[in-house]
Design an enzyme around this catalytic site. Structure first.
Site, PDB file in Angstrom:
ATOM      1  N   ARG A 155       0.827  -1.210   0.000  1.00 34.06           N
ATOM      2  CA  ARG A 155       0.000   0.000   0.000  1.00 34.06           C
ATOM      3  C   ARG A 155       0.865   1.266   0.000  1.00 34.06           C
ATOM      4  O   ARG A 155       0.500   2.283   0.606  1.00 34.06           O
ATOM      5  CB  ARG A 155      -0.958   0.012   1.208  1.00 34.06           C
ATOM      6  CG  ARG A 155      -1.793  -1.263   1.375  1.00 34.06           C
ATOM      7  CD  ARG A 155      -2.916  -1.341   0.378  1.00 34.06           C
ATOM      8  NE  ARG A 155      -3.909  -0.309   0.550  1.00 34.06           N
ATOM      9  CZ  ARG A 155      -5.017  -0.445   1.272  1.00 34.06           C
ATOM     10  NH1 ARG A 155      -5.264  -1.545   1.907  1.00 34.06           N
ATOM     11  NH2 ARG A 155      -5.890   0.534   1.331  1.00 34.06           N
TER      12      ARG A 155
ATOM     13  N   TYR B 120     -15.321 -10.140   1.313  1.00 37.63           N
ATOM     14  CA  TYR B 120     -15.977  -8.861   1.021  1.00 37.63           C
ATOM     15  C   TYR B 120     -17.286  -9.064   0.263  1.00 37.63           C
ATOM     16  O   TYR B 120     -18.269  -8.358   0.495  1.00 37.63           O
ATOM     17  CB  TYR B 120     -15.035  -7.944   0.231  1.00 37.63           C
ATOM     18  CG  TYR B 120     -13.946  -7.361   1.091  1.00 37.63           C
ATOM     19  CD1 TYR B 120     -14.198  -6.258   1.915  1.00 37.63           C
ATOM     20  CD2 TYR B 120     -12.675  -7.915   1.118  1.00 37.63           C
ATOM     21  CE1 TYR B 120     -13.199  -5.735   2.725  1.00 37.63           C
ATOM     22  CE2 TYR B 120     -11.673  -7.392   1.928  1.00 37.63           C
ATOM     23  CZ  TYR B 120     -11.944  -6.303   2.731  1.00 37.63           C
ATOM     24  OH  TYR B 120     -10.969  -5.792   3.538  1.00 37.63           O
TER      25      TYR B 120
ATOM     26  N   ARG C  41      -6.400  13.231  -4.581  1.00 32.38           N
ATOM     27  CA  ARG C  41      -7.683  12.727  -4.086  1.00 32.38           C
ATOM     28  C   ARG C  41      -8.659  13.849  -3.702  1.00 32.38           C
ATOM     29  O   ARG C  41      -9.861  13.617  -3.603  1.00 32.38           O
ATOM     30  CB  ARG C  41      -7.442  11.789  -2.900  1.00 32.38           C
ATOM     31  CG  ARG C  41      -7.097  10.374  -3.311  1.00 32.38           C
ATOM     32  CD  ARG C  41      -8.347   9.592  -3.739  1.00 32.38           C
ATOM     33  NE  ARG C  41      -9.105   9.159  -2.564  1.00 32.38           N
ATOM     34  CZ  ARG C  41     -10.251   9.665  -2.170  1.00 32.38           C
ATOM     35  NH1 ARG C  41     -10.796  10.642  -2.851  1.00 32.38           N
ATOM     36  NH2 ARG C  41     -10.870   9.210  -1.097  1.00 32.38           N
TER      37      ARG C  41
ATOM     38  N   ARG D 156      -2.783   7.356   1.296  1.00 35.98           N
ATOM     39  CA  ARG D 156      -3.152   8.579   2.030  1.00 35.98           C
ATOM     40  C   ARG D 156      -2.065   9.171   2.901  1.00 35.98           C
ATOM     41  O   ARG D 156      -2.143  10.320   3.297  1.00 35.98           O
ATOM     42  CB  ARG D 156      -4.396   8.289   2.885  1.00 35.98           C
ATOM     43  CG  ARG D 156      -5.656   8.183   2.061  1.00 35.98           C
ATOM     44  CD  ARG D 156      -6.734   7.488   2.838  1.00 35.98           C
ATOM     45  NE  ARG D 156      -6.318   6.122   3.139  1.00 35.98           N
ATOM     46  CZ  ARG D 156      -7.031   5.252   3.832  1.00 35.98           C
ATOM     47  NH1 ARG D 156      -8.184   5.596   4.320  1.00 35.98           N
ATOM     48  NH2 ARG D 156      -6.583   4.038   4.046  1.00 35.98           N
TER      49      ARG D 156
ATOM     50  N   ASP E 199      -7.317  -1.554  -6.781  1.00 35.61           N
ATOM     51  CA  ASP E 199      -7.783  -2.148  -5.537  1.00 35.61           C
ATOM     52  C   ASP E 199      -8.198  -3.584  -5.817  1.00 35.61           C
ATOM     53  O   ASP E 199      -8.634  -3.897  -6.925  1.00 35.61           O
ATOM     54  CB  ASP E 199      -8.961  -1.361  -4.963  1.00 35.61           C
ATOM     55  CG  ASP E 199      -9.206  -1.711  -3.500  1.00 35.61           C
ATOM     56  OD1 ASP E 199      -8.419  -1.287  -2.644  1.00 35.61           O
ATOM     57  OD2 ASP E 199     -10.168  -2.453  -3.229  1.00 35.61           O
TER      58      ASP E 199
HETATM   59  O1  CP3 Z   1      -0.041  -1.065  -2.624  1.00 32.98           O
HETATM   60  C1  CP3 Z   1      -0.394  -0.089  -3.332  1.00 32.98           C
HETATM   61  O2  CP3 Z   1       0.050   1.053  -3.187  1.00 32.98           O
HETATM   62  C2  CP3 Z   1      -1.334  -0.370  -4.488  1.00 32.98           C
HETATM   63  C3  CP3 Z   1      -2.703  -0.046  -4.255  1.00 32.98           C
HETATM   64  C4  CP3 Z   1      -3.597  -0.895  -3.356  1.00 32.98           C
HETATM   65  C5  CP3 Z   1      -4.776  -0.364  -2.762  1.00 32.98           C
HETATM   66  N1  CP3 Z   1      -5.452  -1.374  -2.166  1.00 32.98           N
HETATM   67  C6  CP3 Z   1      -5.183   1.045  -2.853  1.00 32.98           C
HETATM   68  C7  CP3 Z   1      -6.195   1.584  -1.920  1.00 32.98           C
HETATM   69  C8  CP3 Z   1      -3.553  -2.254  -3.014  1.00 32.98           C
HETATM   70  C9  CP3 Z   1      -2.487  -3.294  -3.327  1.00 32.98           C
HETATM   71  C10 CP3 Z   1      -4.746  -2.540  -2.262  1.00 32.98           C
HETATM   72  C11 CP3 Z   1      -5.077  -3.881  -1.763  1.00 32.98           C
HETATM   73  C12 CP3 Z   1      -6.249  -4.054  -0.884  1.00 32.98           C
HETATM   74  N2  CP3 Z   1      -7.450  -3.390  -0.927  1.00 32.98           N
HETATM   75  C13 CP3 Z   1      -6.328  -5.050   0.116  1.00 32.98           C
HETATM   76  C14 CP3 Z   1      -5.252  -6.067   0.445  1.00 32.98           C
HETATM   77  C15 CP3 Z   1      -4.175  -5.497   1.281  1.00 32.98           C
HETATM   78  C16 CP3 Z   1      -4.584  -5.199   2.712  1.00 32.98           C
HETATM   79  O3  CP3 Z   1      -4.411  -4.021   3.095  1.00 32.98           O
HETATM   80  O4  CP3 Z   1      -5.009  -6.097   3.424  1.00 32.98           O
HETATM   81  C17 CP3 Z   1      -7.596  -4.932   0.716  1.00 32.98           C
HETATM   82  C18 CP3 Z   1      -8.132  -5.783   1.856  1.00 32.98           C
HETATM   83  C19 CP3 Z   1      -8.302  -3.898   0.036  1.00 32.98           C
HETATM   84  C20 CP3 Z   1      -9.702  -3.420   0.278  1.00 32.98           C
HETATM   85  C21 CP3 Z   1      -9.780  -1.988   0.647  1.00 32.98           C
HETATM   86  N3  CP3 Z   1      -9.526  -0.930  -0.218  1.00 32.98           N
HETATM   87  C22 CP3 Z   1     -10.149  -1.413   1.896  1.00 32.98           C
HETATM   88  C23 CP3 Z   1     -10.514  -2.224   3.122  1.00 32.98           C
HETATM   89  C24 CP3 Z   1     -10.095  -0.011   1.752  1.00 32.98           C
HETATM   90  C25 CP3 Z   1     -10.505   1.066   2.747  1.00 32.98           C
HETATM   91  C26 CP3 Z   1      -9.686   1.127   3.945  1.00 32.98           C
HETATM   92  C27 CP3 Z   1      -8.221   1.302   3.664  1.00 32.98           C
HETATM   93  O5  CP3 Z   1      -7.444   0.425   4.077  1.00 32.98           O
HETATM   94  O6  CP3 Z   1      -7.829   2.295   3.031  1.00 32.98           O
HETATM   95  C28 CP3 Z   1      -9.660   0.262   0.442  1.00 32.98           C
HETATM   96  C29 CP3 Z   1      -9.433   1.603  -0.147  1.00 32.98           C
HETATM   97  C30 CP3 Z   1      -8.082   1.874  -0.721  1.00 32.98           C
HETATM   98  N4  CP3 Z   1      -7.374   1.008  -1.529  1.00 32.98           N
HETATM   99  C31 CP3 Z   1      -7.321   3.068  -0.581  1.00 32.98           C
HETATM  100  C32 CP3 Z   1      -6.152   2.889  -1.340  1.00 32.98           C
HETATM  101  C33 CP3 Z   1      -5.055   3.906  -1.551  1.00 32.98           C
HETATM  102  C34 CP3 Z   1      -7.739   4.326   0.182  1.00 32.98           C
HETATM  103  C35 CP3 Z   1      -8.719   5.040  -0.672  1.00 32.98           C
HETATM  104  C36 CP3 Z   1      -8.728   6.524  -0.445  1.00 32.98           C
HETATM  105  O7  CP3 Z   1      -7.900   7.238  -1.060  1.00 32.98           O
HETATM  106  O8  CP3 Z   1      -9.620   6.976   0.292  1.00 32.98           O
END
Ligand code: CP3
Length: 343
Positions: A28, A152, A41, A32, A77
């Site tokens: 990740r 999910y 964003r 943010r 995502d």
């Molecule tokens: O690694 C990276 O930089 C690539 C981008 C990436 C995102 N999500 C961007 C994102 C990757 C590889 C993911 C994977 C992801 N998404 C997982 C597996 C990894 C983990 O953390 O367990 C999961 C479970 C998700 C599902 C998800 N997406 C959730 C639960 C959320 C909201 C809460 C949170 O953790 O941010 C997201 C949103 C999300 N995905 C954001 C980003 C940058 C935040 C969105 C925003 O800008 O508001």
């Protein structure tokens, strides 16, 4: 293409080959905690960002420029392909999938993804990034593991205990199995399309695999993750298999496959490598919360993890889970520098 990739320390480490210094990237790493990301964003919703290749490529590059990491990971995502299977997806800011999948009819209504048609923006982002990254760092594509995606889809959102998923699994195992097969079919074509568009490694995120007992992991998760990883084997690029919370069942995770096994911080590198043996590489495993601490503590923890690995080839430094939004960017940059300096 594949032979060129061998010039990168990250790819060498995935194959267990010697490196000039330990490669590092952060799960990740685009997100943010970076002011540059938050600035974009302010104007664009998260899903729209994922669907706009120029912007998705721009935020993918941010941590490469700001932190000096050894790999880029596609900005997207794990839930993006689910929208094309037929559930509505939105983020507020946590993800919501509607309607939740609960019955055999719900499973039958889901479609298997057709990547070029359903998610062209993901493939275009990869193609754009390969041009921009050439000669700098390799690009990692990714997807959710079938089980984490099912969590999910059945819950319809994140959850603490995923009881709707567990209820389905224990009450209607045949419906659960049919759902898992369909998600696996989608994941195979989705990840294959990413590789064909230019992803140089693929990571499978099983963020919730660790909520099951080892016996249930073996029965209800392993067969699907194994089919996914086996089906991608002919691509010839490194497959990284990360299961959060799986320190006590790494033998099973490794049976499911992956040249690289991602580790969270619940197990030391030394013990993990005793269980996994010589033929797999490891990725991890700093507690992401350490990046909230003092820099001398960060440095001490980096040294400890490198010492636990004891110079063995096949180590990619990473966090044990995604970077936290509260992390000061200078601490993330300091971490990357420590890994390079001390290895
Ligand atoms: O690694 C990276 O930089 C690539 C981008 C990436 C995102 N999500 C961007 C994102 C990757 C590889 C993911 C994977 C992801 N998404 C997982 C597996 C990894 C983990 O953390 O367990 C999961 C479970 C998700 C599902 C998800 N997406 C959730 C639960 C959320 C909201 C809460 C949170 O953790 O941010 C997201 C949103 C999300 N995905 C954001 C980003 C940058 C935040 C969105 C925003 O800008 O508001």
């Amino acid at each position: 293409m594949i032979s060129m990739d061998y010039n990168y320390d990250f790819i060498k480490a995935c194959h267990g080959k010697p490196v000039s210094r330990t490669p590092v990237w952060l799960m990740r790493q685009a997100g943010r905690y970076l002011p540059q990301y938050r600035k974009i964003r302010e104007k664009v919703a998260f899903l729209e960002l994922c669907k706009t290749p120029e912007l998705a490529a721009e935020v993918t590059l941010q941590p490469v420029d700001v932190l000096g990491v050894d790999a880029a990971i596609l900005f997207s995502d794990i839930l993006v392909p689910i929208e094309s299977m037929g559930q509505r997806l939105h983020y507020s800011p946590a993800p919501v999938l509607e309607p939740p999948v609960r019955s055999a009819a719900d499973v039958d209504a889901l479609r298997v993804l057709q990547p070029e048609q359903d998610v062209p923006f993901v493939l275009d982002t990869i193609r754009l990034l390969r041009r921009e990254l050439e000669g700098r760092v390799p690009l990692i594509g990714f997807g959710g593991a079938p089980f984490t995606l099912a969590c999910y889809m059945v819950e319809g959102a994140g959850s603490r205990h995923f009881l709707a998923l567990k209820r389905l699994m224990y009450q209607a195992p045949e419906v659960y199995a049919r759902l898992m097969e369909k998600i696996t079919d989608t994941s195979i074509v989705y990840l294959r399309a990413q590789a064909e568009a230019g992803a140089q490694a693929l990571q499978i995120f099983d963020s919730w695999g660790g909520i099951l007992s080892p016996a249930d992991y073996q029965r209800h998760v392993l067969p699907y993750s194994r089919r996914l990883l086996t089906s991608l084997g002919d691509l010839g690029i490194p497959l990284i298999h990360f299961v959060k919370g799986a320190g006590a069942m790494l033998d099973l995770v490794s049976m499911a496959g992956g040249q690289v096994i991602g580790l969270d911080w619940s197990i030391g590198l030394n013990r993990a490598r005793m269980i996994l043996g010589e033929n797999v590489a490891v990725q991890g495993n700093l507690d992401p919360a350490v990046l909230l601490g003092r820099q001398d503590v960060i440095e001490r923890e980096v040294r400890r993890i490198l010492d636990e690995n004891a110079g063995r080839p096949g180590h990619i430094f990473n966090l044990g889970h995604g970077i936290l939004p509260q992390v000061p960017p200078e601490n993330a940059a300091f971490l990357v520098d420590c890994v390079h300096r001390l290895s």
